[in-house]
Write an enzyme that holds these catalytic residues in place. Structure first.
Site, short mmCIF file in Angstrom:
data_model
loop_
_atom_site.label_atom_id
_atom_site.label_comp_id
_atom_site.label_asym_id
_atom_site.label_seq_id
_atom_site.Cartn_x
_atom_site.Cartn_y
_atom_site.Cartn_z
N ASP A 1 58.71 -15.23 63.04
CA ASP A 1 59.71 -16.29 63.24
C ASP A 1 60.87 -16.13 62.26
O ASP A 1 60.86 -16.71 61.20
CB ASP A 1 59.03 -17.64 63.05
CG ASP A 1 59.95 -18.82 63.29
OD1 ASP A 1 60.96 -18.65 63.98
OD2 ASP A 1 59.64 -19.91 62.77
N GLU B 1 68.66 -22.59 61.19
CA GLU B 1 67.91 -23.09 62.35
C GLU B 1 66.71 -23.92 61.91
O GLU B 1 66.37 -24.92 62.56
CB GLU B 1 67.46 -21.91 63.20
CG GLU B 1 66.84 -22.30 64.55
CD GLU B 1 65.33 -22.58 64.50
OE1 GLU B 1 64.82 -23.09 65.51
OE2 GLU B 1 64.69 -22.28 63.47
N GLU B 2 66.07 -23.53 60.82
CA GLU B 2 64.85 -24.22 60.41
C GLU B 2 65.10 -25.66 59.96
O GLU B 2 64.16 -26.45 59.90
CB GLU B 2 64.16 -23.45 59.27
CG GLU B 2 63.65 -22.07 59.66
CD GLU B 2 62.44 -22.13 60.60
OE1 GLU B 2 62.00 -23.25 60.92
OE2 GLU B 2 61.96 -21.06 61.00
N ASP C 1 67.18 -17.43 58.67
CA ASP C 1 66.49 -18.25 57.67
C ASP C 1 65.01 -18.36 58.02
O ASP C 1 64.61 -18.23 59.18
CB ASP C 1 67.14 -19.62 57.53
CG ASP C 1 67.09 -20.45 58.81
OD1 ASP C 1 67.24 -19.86 59.91
OD2 ASP C 1 66.92 -21.68 58.73
N GLU D 1 63.35 -15.97 70.03
CA GLU D 1 62.18 -16.51 69.34
C GLU D 1 60.90 -15.84 69.86
O GLU D 1 60.88 -15.27 70.96
CB GLU D 1 62.10 -18.02 69.58
CG GLU D 1 63.22 -18.83 68.94
CD GLU D 1 62.98 -19.15 67.49
OE1 GLU D 1 61.98 -18.66 66.92
OE2 GLU D 1 63.79 -19.90 66.91
N HIS E 1 67.88 -16.49 64.34
CA HIS E 1 68.15 -17.07 63.01
C HIS E 1 67.52 -16.21 61.93
O HIS E 1 66.43 -15.64 62.11
CB HIS E 1 67.66 -18.52 62.94
CG HIS E 1 66.18 -18.73 63.05
ND1 HIS E 1 65.32 -18.64 61.97
CD2 HIS E 1 65.39 -19.04 64.11
CE1 HIS E 1 64.09 -18.89 62.36
NE2 HIS E 1 64.10 -19.13 63.66
#
Length: 382
Positions: free
Chosen positions: A104, A140-141, A73, A164, A71
């Site tokens: 992250d 995703e967040e 974001d 991740e 991801h």
């Protein structure tokens, strides 16, 4: 350290992609341009939101297909005064690159991009079989359907790797997350006449006690890889003014659940808990589940997991014992929605996620790239 990999990480980190509100476009455009400049077939996908494109890229057309997912974001940087460096400066010092999203998980995205470009030639020449895909996803967040949308649109494969920051440990299971908002009713009145009203804060006390007892009960449920279940009260909001008896109180509960639990089961448990409180204490409540990340699990001894464990041990001396991740990732979309065997794996330390002065060790990023390419070489050569 791999200089080109460092450059990619720095470029991604320097492009602010906070979510909320969802500023992923500049990073998506960079990923797309970087890949297409290297002859990779890449597409900007304007779904599920037209103004927040995602990237779907692929090299090769054979089987099996391994899908790398990351991801783009990031959570907001928060109080800039708490950072010792600019959160989007991508500064490098003592072998670390600092910035929001460095761990992250823009390093994971960068590693996926570099692996796709590095393996393009051997895949297209037939030296390696199969094909390799990359998803650079949005949302995703905040549990938005970025990954889910790409999988539904056919950007899928036989294996999935969600990149991740696990310290290159191979996670075959993950906890689920459900947020509940419980509203406890009251009746407003002037605080000089408190008995005229019905104080929602007082009414919330038996609800809070019941939630504490519920957390104790479910704590006896435990999974070998991801630990125990939790129900944690994380917010309470009540009152409109200092001299007004509050008419409602809103309690937020963070429920972490195990691979053998489901959101429907959790809903039933919350229903039963509140029904019992209402019957015993005469308070009126309502609830809604505001966000859900389903739990997910695959066979810990799967071929995919074994290959990544071996590559990580070889490149970075990472433990090879079965392991699960307690955070929630988009691996659930692969396993639950698309029935694709998938793991959560990547360089970087999960403890850095969402912190001030977030950073990644660049040596770890390079080791992660090498381990990833080793593992992909094994999978695609079978």
């Amino acid at each position: 350290m791999d200089a080109e990999l460092t450059e990619i990480i720095a470029e991604l980190v320097s492009r602010e992609t906070e979510n909320p509100p969802g500023n992923e476009r500049r990073a998506a455009e960079y990923v797309h341009e970087w890949l297409t400049d290297r002859g990779v077939d890449a597409e900007l996908v304007a779904e599920p939101y037209e103004d927040r494109p995602q990237v779907a890229a692929r090299v090769g057309d054979g089987d099996p297909t391994v899908v790398l997912n990351g991801h783009i974001d990031v959570v907001p940087a928060g109080d800039r005064e708490e950072w010792s460096r600019p959160p989007y400066g991508a500064e490098v010092e003592d072998g670390r690159l600092y910035g929001r999203g460095s761990a992250d998980m823009k390093t994971g995205v960068a590693v996926g991009m570099k692996a796709l470009a590095d393996l393009k030639a051997p895949i297209e020449s037939g030296e390696l079989g199969g094909s390799l895909a990359l998803q650079a996803v949005i949302g995703e967040e905040t549990a938005e359907p970025g990954t889910k949308t790409l999988l539904e649109r056919g950007h899928d494969g036989d294996y999935g790797v969600v990149l991740e920051p696990t310290g290159m440990r191979t996670a075959t299971s993950e906890k689920g997350l459900a947020w509940y908002e419980i509203t406890v009713a009251g009746e407003p009145s002037h605080a000089s006449r408190p008995t005229q009203g019905d104080n929602a804060i007082s009414n919330a006390r038996p609800v809070l006690a019941a939630l504490e007892a519920y957390d104790d009960r479910i704590g006896e449920r435990e999974d070998d890889l991801v630990g125990r279940a939790h129900a944690t009260v994380t917010q309470i909001e009540a009152g409109t003014k200092e001299n007004v008896v509050p008419e409602d109180a809103v309690i937020t509960v963070d429920r972490r659940f195990l691979p053998d639990e489901s959101a429907d089961q959790l809903d039933a448990e919350i229903d039963d808990l509140l029904a019992e409180v209402e019957a015993d204490h005469g308070v009126e409540t309502s609830w809604r589940r505001t966000r859900t990340y389903e739990s997910a699990a695959i066979d810990p001894d799967s071929r995919l997991a074994d290959v990544f464990r071996e590559a990580s041990a070889e490149r970075a001396d990472v433990p090879t014992d079965p392991w699960g991740v307690k955070a929630s990732t988009d691996v659930r979309n692969f396993v639950n929605d698309a029935s694709i065997e998938a793991i959560t794996w990547g360089p970087g330390d999960l403890a850095q996620a969402h912190t001030y002065d977030e950073h990644v060790e660049l040596a770890d990023a390079t080791a992660g790239l090498r381990a990833l390419e080793d593992a992909l070489g094994t999978l695609l050569d079978e």
